[in-house]
Design a protein around this motif. Sequence first.
Motif, mmCIF file in Angstrom:
data_model
loop_
_atom_site.group_PDB
_atom_site.id
_atom_site.type_symbol
_atom_site.label_atom_id
_atom_site.label_comp_id
_atom_site.label_asym_id
_atom_site.label_seq_id
_atom_site.Cartn_x
_atom_site.Cartn_y
_atom_site.Cartn_z
ATOM 1 N N SER A 227 0.854 -1.191 0.000
ATOM 2 C CA SER A 227 0.000 0.000 0.000
ATOM 3 C C SER A 227 0.888 1.239 0.000
ATOM 4 O O SER A 227 1.932 1.262 0.651
ATOM 5 N N ASP A 228 0.482 2.253 -0.734
ATOM 6 C CA ASP A 228 1.265 3.491 -0.774
ATOM 7 C C ASP A 228 0.921 4.426 0.385
ATOM 8 O O ASP A 228 1.441 5.539 0.478
ATOM 9 N N GLY A 229 0.051 3.991 1.279
ATOM 10 C CA GLY A 229 -0.337 4.811 2.420
ATOM 11 C C GLY A 229 -1.466 5.775 2.120
ATOM 12 O O GLY A 229 -1.909 6.522 2.992
ATOM 13 N N ALA A 230 -1.925 5.776 0.873
ATOM 14 C CA ALA A 230 -3.016 6.681 0.496
ATOM 15 C C ALA A 230 -4.117 5.927 -0.246
ATOM 16 O O ALA A 230 -4.844 6.498 -1.057
ATOM 17 N N GLY A 231 -4.178 4.615 0.000
ATOM 18 C CA GLY A 231 -5.229 3.818 -0.606
ATOM 19 C C GLY A 231 -4.885 3.189 -1.932
ATOM 20 O O GLY A 231 -5.711 2.475 -2.513
ATOM 21 N N GLY A 232 -3.665 3.430 -2.427
ATOM 22 C CA GLY A 232 -3.255 2.855 -3.701
ATOM 23 C C GLY A 232 -2.328 1.662 -3.521
ATOM 24 O O GLY A 232 -1.741 1.466 -2.460
ATOM 25 N N GLN A 233 -2.212 0.862 -4.576
ATOM 26 C CA GLN A 233 -1.346 -0.312 -4.539
ATOM 27 C C GLN A 233 -0.087 -0.096 -5.367
ATOM 28 O O GLN A 233 -0.109 0.568 -6.406
ATOM 29 N N VAL A 234 1.009 -0.718 -4.898
ATOM 30 C CA VAL A 234 2.320 -0.614 -5.546
ATOM 31 C C VAL A 234 2.901 -2.013 -5.674
ATOM 32 O O VAL A 234 2.847 -2.804 -4.722
ATOM 33 N N GLY A 235 3.450 -2.335 -6.822
ATOM 34 C CA GLY A 235 4.143 -3.606 -6.997
ATOM 35 C C GLY A 235 5.587 -3.490 -6.546
ATOM 36 O O GLY A 235 6.278 -2.536 -6.915
ATOM 37 N N TYR A 236 6.036 -4.443 -5.734
ATOM 38 C CA TYR A 236 7.414 -4.451 -5.220
ATOM 39 C C TYR A 236 8.139 -5.681 -5.762
ATOM 40 O O TYR A 236 7.651 -6.809 -5.641
ATOM 41 N N VAL A 237 9.307 -5.441 -6.377
ATOM 42 C CA VAL A 237 10.155 -6.511 -6.901
ATOM 43 C C VAL A 237 11.531 -6.398 -6.267
ATOM 44 O O VAL A 237 12.201 -5.369 -6.411
ATOM 45 N N ASN A 238 11.952 -7.438 -5.561
ATOM 46 C CA ASN A 238 13.326 -7.489 -5.062
ATOM 47 C C ASN A 238 14.059 -8.538 -5.875
ATOM 48 O O ASN A 238 13.882 -9.739 -5.668
ATOM 49 N N LEU A 239 14.854 -8.082 -6.828
ATOM 50 C CA LEU A 239 15.624 -8.985 -7.687
ATOM 51 C C LEU A 239 17.057 -9.025 -7.172
ATOM 52 O O LEU A 239 17.771 -8.025 -7.215
ATOM 53 N N ARG A 240 17.465 -10.175 -6.682
ATOM 54 C CA ARG A 240 18.783 -10.305 -6.083
ATOM 55 C C ARG A 240 19.905 -10.280 -7.113
ATOM 56 O O ARG A 240 20.994 -9.783 -6.844
ATOM 57 N N THR A 241 19.657 -10.856 -8.275
ATOM 58 C CA THR A 241 20.681 -10.940 -9.312
ATOM 59 C C THR A 241 20.031 -11.178 -10.663
ATOM 60 O O THR A 241 18.975 -11.808 -10.761
ATOM 61 N N PHE A 242 20.666 -10.666 -11.713
ATOM 62 C CA PHE A 242 20.244 -10.939 -13.083
ATOM 63 C C PHE A 242 20.944 -12.167 -13.656
ATOM 64 O O PHE A 242 20.628 -12.589 -14.764
ATOM 65 N N ILE A 243 21.917 -12.734 -12.948
ATOM 66 C CA ILE A 243 22.803 -13.730 -13.534
ATOM 67 C C ILE A 243 22.170 -15.103 -13.660
ATOM 68 O O ILE A 243 22.549 -15.903 -14.507
ATOM 69 N N GLY A 254 5.720 -12.719 -11.256
ATOM 70 C CA GLY A 254 5.450 -11.572 -10.403
ATOM 71 C C GLY A 254 4.656 -10.500 -11.120
ATOM 72 O O GLY A 254 3.685 -9.945 -10.565
ATOM 73 N N PHE A 255 5.045 -10.189 -12.344
ATOM 74 C CA PHE A 255 4.340 -9.141 -13.082
ATOM 75 C C PHE A 255 2.940 -9.581 -13.493
ATOM 76 O O PHE A 255 2.042 -8.745 -13.656
ATOM 77 N N ALA A 256 2.728 -10.875 -13.640
ATOM 78 C CA ALA A 256 1.372 -11.350 -13.899
ATOM 79 C C ALA A 256 0.455 -10.989 -12.726
ATOM 80 O O ALA A 256 -0.714 -10.616 -12.926
ATOM 81 N N GLN A 257 0.981 -11.078 -11.504
ATOM 82 C CA GLN A 257 0.207 -10.667 -10.329
ATOM 83 C C GLN A 257 -0.097 -9.168 -10.372
ATOM 84 O O GLN A 257 -1.220 -8.738 -10.088
ATOM 85 N N ALA A 260 -2.754 -8.397 -13.011
ATOM 86 C CA ALA A 260 -4.089 -8.819 -12.578
ATOM 87 C C ALA A 260 -4.684 -7.845 -11.565
ATOM 88 O O ALA A 260 -5.910 -7.670 -11.506
ATOM 89 N N ALA A 261 -3.807 -7.195 -10.770
ATOM 90 C CA ALA A 261 -4.265 -6.240 -9.756
ATOM 91 C C ALA A 261 -4.394 -4.826 -10.310
ATOM 92 O O ALA A 261 -4.776 -3.904 -9.577
ATOM 93 N N VAL A 322 3.082 -4.683 -17.698
ATOM 94 C CA VAL A 322 2.246 -3.566 -17.266
ATOM 95 C C VAL A 322 2.743 -2.298 -17.952
ATOM 96 O O VAL A 322 3.884 -2.227 -18.406
ATOM 97 N N ALA A 323 1.878 -1.313 -18.033
ATOM 98 C CA ALA A 323 2.275 -0.006 -18.570
ATOM 99 C C ALA A 323 2.607 0.890 -17.381
ATOM 100 O O ALA A 323 1.750 1.634 -16.880
#
Length: 476
Positions: A227-243, A254-257, A260-261, A322-323
């Motif tokens: 939650s952004d604290g103002a009623g909106g939703q934010v997607g969070y991605v923690n990518l440890r490595t690209f390798i 993750g982005f499919a989720q 969908a939201a 997502v856009a």
Amino acid sequence: MSSLAALSLTACGGGGGGGTTPASDGGGTPTGGGNIGTCSYASRADWARGVIQEWYLFPNGLNTAANPASYTNLQDYIDALVRPSVTPAAGGTGGPLEKAGLTYITSIKEENALINSGSNAGIGIRLSYDTATNRVFVAEAFENAPGFVAGMDRGTQLISIGGQSVAALMSSGGAAAVSAALGPSEPGVTRTITFRTADGRELTRDITKQDYALDPVSDRYGIRILSDGAGGQVGYVNLRTFIVADAANQLRAGFAQFKAAGITRIILDFRYNGGGLVSNADLLTDLLLAANVGQVSSQTVLRPSKASENQTTRITARSEAVAATRVAVIGREGTASASELVANNLIPYLGGGLALVGENTFGKPVGQFAFDRTACDDRLRAIAFKTVNAAGNGEYYGGLASVVPATCAAGDDFTHQLGDPEETSIAVALDFLAGRSCTAISQSSAGISGQGVTARARPIQPAQPNVVQRENPGLF
């Protein structure tokens, strides 16, 4: 015969490795002398010199007079060859020059194992030290590794290693002494470690290093909807490595989720991400820019004599994309290469809707090709290309803070888990996404931690990092 094996962008912290992909990502067969039937030092040095002279991005920045006979170690000779091009990594300045340690020799077998399955050995913890007090903390723990099983997690403080107090080690030899006390990253190496967990328990455990798979996206906090604290939703991605190649599948899921939201505001947490496969960076760019399919994602530019190898990558349609309208990239000193590439790709499309949160990043807009000499298990990672975005910009040798439209200073808060909206960097990122104000990153403010334990945290990196440590700053 040596072959051009891959196109990749890679890490910081004294080096950078990358991933291998089929030869279609690069091209050509480098020349190189030497008796290819032997793996003597002289033969390997002759081969490396030939590759570097043909492909190195800065041909006028080579010390062609360097004599291999003056060295006994191949990496030392490679360093001598490229020394005129090297600018100190700590300076944050410089033009189109390499930073120390980014052209190097490594093992084909070890790097391929890391790419294909995340295979590596160790305790499975990232270590950072507090520059104000010289305390050593676990910044992150990998769930399937010995450290986490023994009770270590983010916020754990190391008290002693093998009977030596960490305070004494830091006082006598700094982070290098701590690295040395932990010993080599080999299965079977055991150390008795006393540590204090984030909830205050002091434990002593005999921890034996084991093989484990490096999971690029944590099942605990890698993908979250906040939650952004103002009623909106934010997607969070923690990518440890690209390798690790499987990062692609995890990112798609993750982005499919998020799609969908109906989420269009994203946090990319790259704070410990040293880089890796360009193919994963291209995919992540696609997943963020569904509204820009067919437009330029990035351009790969080689030295003039190899201009026929230049490539333009375009944004590809992905069913999970997502856009994105606003994106906050959390970065720190160890954030490099493919992580920086994604952020740079977004600038022409998001403008002021893009911010760097945390502190300035490493500054590596160049990448390596991988040249293999299979008979000797030698993979030469040579800086061979630079990348620019759709606007033709890619001069972020001084770090992303010099080019990203907006910046927000924030510390690395070890008192909260990654993915927690109350963790300092994530809280600041949420503020930016919600349109709230923040303090810009500067030399004086970049490491301020707010709620965090540290005034300024720095990853501990071995003097001679192995394949996985090149891509994952602070990993032991």
